[in-house]
Design an enzyme around this catalytic site. Structure first.
Site, PDB file in Angstrom:
ATOM      1  N   LYS A  86       0.882  -1.180   0.000  1.00 25.36           N
ATOM      2  CA  LYS A  86       0.000   0.000   0.000  1.00 25.36           C
ATOM      3  C   LYS A  86       0.915   1.224   0.000  1.00 25.36           C
ATOM      4  O   LYS A  86       1.215   1.810   1.040  1.00 25.36           O
ATOM      5  CB  LYS A  86      -0.939  -0.044   1.214  1.00 25.36           C
ATOM      6  CG  LYS A  86      -2.160   0.828   1.025  1.00 25.36           C
ATOM      7  CD  LYS A  86      -3.241   0.462   2.005  1.00 25.36           C
ATOM      8  CE  LYS A  86      -4.334   1.506   2.047  1.00 25.36           C
ATOM      9  NZ  LYS A  86      -5.040   1.736   0.795  1.00 25.36           N
TER      10      LYS A  86
HETATM   11  N1  PMP Z   1      -7.852  -2.250  -2.870  1.00 22.41           N
HETATM   12  C1  PMP Z   1      -7.288  -1.040  -2.935  1.00 22.41           C
HETATM   13  C2  PMP Z   1      -6.509  -0.672  -4.150  1.00 22.41           C
HETATM   14  C3  PMP Z   1      -7.440  -0.128  -1.868  1.00 22.41           C
HETATM   15  O1  PMP Z   1      -6.884   1.079  -1.927  1.00 22.41           O
HETATM   16  C4  PMP Z   1      -8.217  -0.507  -0.754  1.00 22.41           C
HETATM   17  C5  PMP Z   1      -8.434   0.465   0.385  1.00 22.41           C
HETATM   18  N2  PMP Z   1      -7.387   0.460   1.282  1.00 22.41           N
HETATM   19  C6  PMP Z   1      -8.786  -1.792  -0.728  1.00 22.41           C
HETATM   20  C7  PMP Z   1      -8.576  -2.632  -1.810  1.00 22.41           C
HETATM   21  C8  PMP Z   1      -9.576  -2.265   0.452  1.00 22.41           C
HETATM   22  O2  PMP Z   1      -8.713  -2.547   1.525  1.00 22.41           O
HETATM   23  P1  PMP Z   1      -9.198  -2.393   3.036  1.00 22.41           P
HETATM   24  O3  PMP Z   1     -10.388  -3.259   3.202  1.00 22.41           O
HETATM   25  O4  PMP Z   1      -8.032  -2.858   3.836  1.00 22.41           O
HETATM   26  O5  PMP Z   1      -9.512  -0.959   3.232  1.00 22.41           O
END
Ligand code: PMP
Length: 287
Positions: free
Chosen positions: A151
């Protein structure tokens, strides 16, 4: 009262919360981040978010100068000091400031930034009626170029797809991977319901391992629903009985149309609504 922003151990008023324009987080998107929610003053799956942050950092060879425990405490304290009960938290770690060249070895002082603010949700009617999405022409980053499991602050890949979505009047856009398979949306993971089973692309599709995705898989299994992680193509989406997205900000949001094809009955389906209800209970009750 002005919002207090945490930067590397100190709290600043929002207007004074600043970092260097030489920071490689700004110059190159060189850094990592997390989006986290607090519900009724409790941070949902904090340890998981902190772990993912440190794994992202490790992967880009960035050493976060404080321990995971100290990071978790700083997040909780930043929510508390702002008197927030329900909040969206953004935790960012930058490479720090250096020269104008790429070389991270020439940077010093990685910055830790924690912003806790009010959450701005998708409009309530979208949870009732569902989202329309399109498939973006922009492919999801190839895992051997910039692995979507990291991320990172480099979100241009997703932003390009988001622009395609918004230009087409859609708030989210579906991204395919380099093999043409369904990966995820620009800020959410994707699920479908097919003949009573829940399907979602596996990690090897080149996706972020969403924390909401994990929670929803656990909830579905606990409710006796079979969950299958497998490669999916657009045909799977077009012919699904139900479709929904998961993410920290969106929680569980129904999708009722993709590329002009109406999905299932064209309205949020029973499995989606049940999982949304279970997710709401989980975030309020999980210790
Ligand atoms: N995919 C992407 C590309 C994201 O940016 C996010 C948001 N963080 C998610 C999936 C969902 O992840 P999470 O459930 O951990 O927020």
């Amino acid at each position: 009262m002005s919002l207090k922003i945490y930067i590397s151990g100190k709290l600043y008023d929002k207007a004074d919360a600043k970092i260097s324009v030489y920071d490689h987080g700004l110059l190159y998107g060189d850094g990592v981040f997390e989006g986290i929610r607090a519900y009724s003053g409790r941070v949902f799956r904090l340890t998981k978010h902190v772990e993912r942050l440190y794994e992202s950092a490790r992967s880009i060879h960035l050493e976060i100068p404080i321990s995971q425990e100290a990071m978790a405490k700083a997040i909780v304290d930043t929510v508390a000091v702002n008197g927030l009960s329900d909040a969206y938290v953004r935790a960012v770690v930058t490479r720090g400031s250096g020269s104008l060249g790429l070389d991270p070895r020439k940077t010093t002082d990685p910055q830790i930034i924690i912003i806790a603010d009010a959450i701005s949700l998708y409009p309530a009617e979208l949870y009732e009626h569902g989202l329309k999405i399109i498939t973006a022409g922009t492919q999801r980053n190839h895992p051997s170029a910039l692995n979507p499991r990291i991320k990172s602050l480099n979100y241009l890949n997703n932003i390009m797809a988001k622009i395609e979505g918004t230009n087409a009047g859609c708030l989210e856009a579906l991204m395919l991977n380099h093999k043409g398979e369904v990966a995820e949306c620009t800020g959410d993971n994707i699920f479908i319901v097919r003949r009573g089973e829940l399907l979602t692309p596996g990690i090897d599709a080149g996706i972020l391992e969403g924390i909401t995705r994990d929670a929803v898989i656990e909830l579905a299994r606990a409710a006796g629903i079979t969950v299958v992680e497998r490669s999916m193509d657009r045909h799977d989406i077009y012919t699904a009985d139900e479709c929904f997205l998961t993410g920290t900000a969106a929680e569980v949001i129904p999708v009722v149309e993709c590329d002009g094809r109406s999905i299932g009955l064209g309205k949020p389906g029973p499995v989606t609504l049940d999982l949304l209800r279970r997710f709401h209970t989980l975030v309020r009750e999980e210790k």
